[in-house]
Design a protein around this motif. Structure first.
Motif, mmCIF file in Angstrom:
data_model
loop_
_atom_site.group_PDB
_atom_site.id
_atom_site.type_symbol
_atom_site.label_atom_id
_atom_site.label_comp_id
_atom_site.label_asym_id
_atom_site.label_seq_id
_atom_site.Cartn_x
_atom_site.Cartn_y
_atom_site.Cartn_z
ATOM 1 N N GLU A 4 0.490 -1.359 -0.009
ATOM 2 C CA GLU A 4 0.023 0.204 -0.010
ATOM 3 C C GLU A 4 1.138 1.096 -0.121
ATOM 4 N N ASN A 6 1.377 5.505 1.343
ATOM 5 C CA ASN A 6 1.371 6.261 2.220
ATOM 6 C C ASN A 6 0.120 7.599 1.878
ATOM 7 N N ALA A 7 -0.888 7.892 2.704
ATOM 8 C CA ALA A 7 -1.955 9.049 2.000
ATOM 9 C C ALA A 7 -1.368 10.245 1.243
ATOM 10 N N SER A 8 -0.054 10.893 2.335
ATOM 11 C CA SER A 8 -0.260 12.140 1.782
ATOM 12 C C SER A 8 1.080 12.139 0.992
ATOM 13 N N LYS A 9 1.931 11.649 0.894
ATOM 14 C CA LYS A 9 2.913 11.673 0.120
ATOM 15 C C LYS A 9 2.957 10.830 -1.486
ATOM 16 N N PRO A 10 3.771 12.183 -2.281
ATOM 17 C CA PRO A 10 3.421 11.509 -3.539
ATOM 18 C C PRO A 10 4.315 10.104 -3.950
ATOM 19 N N ILE A 11 3.483 9.368 -4.779
ATOM 20 C CA ILE A 11 3.617 7.908 -5.060
ATOM 21 C C ILE A 11 4.975 8.004 -5.921
ATOM 22 N N TYR A 12 5.613 9.241 -6.708
ATOM 23 C CA TYR A 12 6.465 8.302 -7.736
ATOM 24 C C TYR A 12 7.641 9.159 -6.292
ATOM 25 N N PHE A 13 7.466 9.528 -5.340
ATOM 26 C CA PHE A 13 8.492 9.660 -4.093
ATOM 27 C C PHE A 13 8.644 8.434 -3.468
ATOM 28 N N THR A 50 3.433 7.410 -13.233
ATOM 29 C CA THR A 50 4.270 7.894 -11.987
ATOM 30 C C THR A 50 5.934 7.103 -12.760
ATOM 31 N N ASP B 192 -3.902 9.422 -13.014
ATOM 32 C CA ASP B 192 -3.302 10.796 -13.122
ATOM 33 C C ASP B 192 -3.685 11.930 -13.012
ATOM 34 N N GLU B 209 -0.491 13.756 -8.378
ATOM 35 C CA GLU B 209 0.907 13.510 -7.667
ATOM 36 C C GLU B 209 1.026 15.120 -7.173
ATOM 37 N N ARG B 212 -0.773 15.831 -4.152
ATOM 38 C CA ARG B 212 0.540 15.246 -2.586
ATOM 39 C C ARG B 212 1.303 16.275 -2.781
ATOM 40 N N ASP B 213 2.140 16.156 -3.517
ATOM 41 C CA ASP B 213 3.527 16.975 -3.582
ATOM 42 C C ASP B 213 2.747 18.544 -2.612
ATOM 43 N N ASN B 216 0.040 17.372 0.091
ATOM 44 C CA ASN B 216 -0.009 17.093 1.636
ATOM 45 C C ASN B 216 -1.200 15.462 1.235
ATOM 46 N N LEU B 217 -2.370 15.782 -0.038
ATOM 47 C CA LEU B 217 -3.518 15.379 -0.119
ATOM 48 C C LEU B 217 -4.217 13.802 -0.802
ATOM 49 N N SER B 218 -4.551 13.181 -0.206
ATOM 50 C CA SER B 218 -4.392 11.703 -1.264
ATOM 51 C C SER B 218 -6.056 12.379 -2.070
ATOM 52 N N ASP B 221 -8.799 12.910 0.624
ATOM 53 C CA ASP B 221 -8.774 13.406 1.279
ATOM 54 C C ASP B 221 -9.336 14.777 0.815
#
Lengths: 126, 228
Positions: A4, A6-13, A50, B192, B209, B212-213, B216-218, B221
């Motif tokens: 899974e 994490n909800a807040s950090k960018p997925i690419y990261f 991504t 995307d 992305e 999130r960048d 900090n939200l999905s 959220d």
């Protein structure tokens, strides 16, 4: 769909962090080929755009190199890999120390707690 | 590329969409998100040329959309249709209806999905029907792929197979892929962009992305914030 995210950090990261950890654990070694963008996307259930961004970011940091027509490879420049190892260690320790400070622990308590914890773990293994 | 210009859709007394304007680029996987009744399926049907806007225009790859343009679009319906066919016959039927249907690719996807070609569609499990629908949708070379709730009611194994087939068999860089879904959390890494609808109005359109960048939200959220 793999692990899974994490909800807040960018997925690419987060994907880049996973690859960095694989490099530290030597699951990926200097000169090893990474899966193609599409393979990596399928493995992790992540959008190929991504994954492309993850690879570009790792390339920008010098951790991987893209060879035209051949794919993406872990750098053979050992000093970059040593630096990566040091940087991730530093990051992890710094976030631990920040958390502990926030909870009001002193440096002595941290050091003592860490030593005791490690000793207990090693003891369990023996 | 899909453009909505001041699009409204009214069904008898019910206003399904109100003055919606947006542009969706090609080369991306785009999610349409929102509560039940927010206008997700209506938006997708308008893109597919299955219904006409009451006001405004829908333009797909530069051409105003209507029923005749539907051949440029591969549309996966939320509903299941039970023709008295086997899996094989259903695939042959689709191949006869759509000039851009690739039997070769259908074979690959059937193998990937481990579907039994001789089985009657009626006797397939819900998961297998979901898989078959993906075969039928992805085997076409259409520049626009639209999927209405492709994951709905399917277990995680089937969802996973569907996500993987999407990445494996679509040359995303040459397509515009639009998915409506409730299973946002599981599907977010695939997207995307997200288009959020509420009560028939567009409340936001964001790069997943970037969100999130910058904040900090999905998407989940972000949606909660928009709905508050």
């Amino acid at each position: 769909m793999g692990e899974e995210f994490n909800a807040s950090k960018p997925i690419y990261f987060q994907l880049a962090e996973r690859i960095n950890r694989q490099i530290l654990r030597k699951e990926l070694q200097a000169g090893d080929k990474l899966p193609s963008v599409r393979e990596m996307a399928i493995q992790s259930g992540v959008n190929p755009n991504t994954v492309q961004r993850t690879y570009s970011e790792l390339e920008r940091m010098g951790i991987v190199e893209t060879k035209r027509g051949q794919g993406t490879f872990v750098t053979e420049n050992e000093s970059i890999l040593v630096e990566l190892r040091e940087r991730l260690k530093e990051e992890q320790i710094s976030s631990f120390v920040d958390d502990m400070k926030e909870m009001g622990f002193t440096v002595e308590e941290m050091m003592k707690g860490l030593e005791e914890h490690i000793r207990a773990r090693e003891g369990n293994k023996a | 590329m899909i453009e909505f210009k001041n699009v409204s859709k009214r069904y008898w007394k019910h206003q399904a969409l109100t003055d919606v304007t947006f542009t969706l680029p090609s080369g991306k996987i785009i999610g349409i998100v929102g509560e039940n009744g927010s206008g997700k399926s209506t938006t997708l049907k308008l893109m597919a040329g299955l219904i006409r806007p009451t006001k405004g225009t829908v333009i797909v790859n530069g051409v105003p959309m209507d029923r005749r343009m539907a051949k440029a679009v591969s549309y996966l319906s939320e509903l299941d249709v039970y023709y008295p066919f086997t899996v094989e016959e259903t695939i042959q039927f689709y191949a006869s209806q759509f000039a851009d249907f690739s039997l070769e690719r259908a074979d690959e996807i059937v193998a990937f999905m481990k579907l039994d070609r001789k089985k009657r569609v009626k006797s397939l499990s819900k998961g297998s029907r979901g898989r078959l629908k993906m075969v039928l949708t992805l085997a076409r070379e259409a520049p626009v792929i639209l999927m209405d709730e492709p994951f709905s009611g399917l277990d995680p194994m089937v969802r996973d197979a569907i996500v993987k087939s999407l990445i494996s068999f679509l040359d995303i860089e040459h397509r515009t892929i639009v998915i409506t879904t409730h299973e946002l959390k599981e599907i977010e890494p695939l997207l995307d962009m997200a288009v959020a609808l509420k009560e028939g109005e567009l409340i936001g359109i964001r790069d997943v992305e970037e969100l999130r960048d910058d904040e900090n939200l999905s998407i989940v959220d972000w949606m909660k914030q928009q709905y508050e």
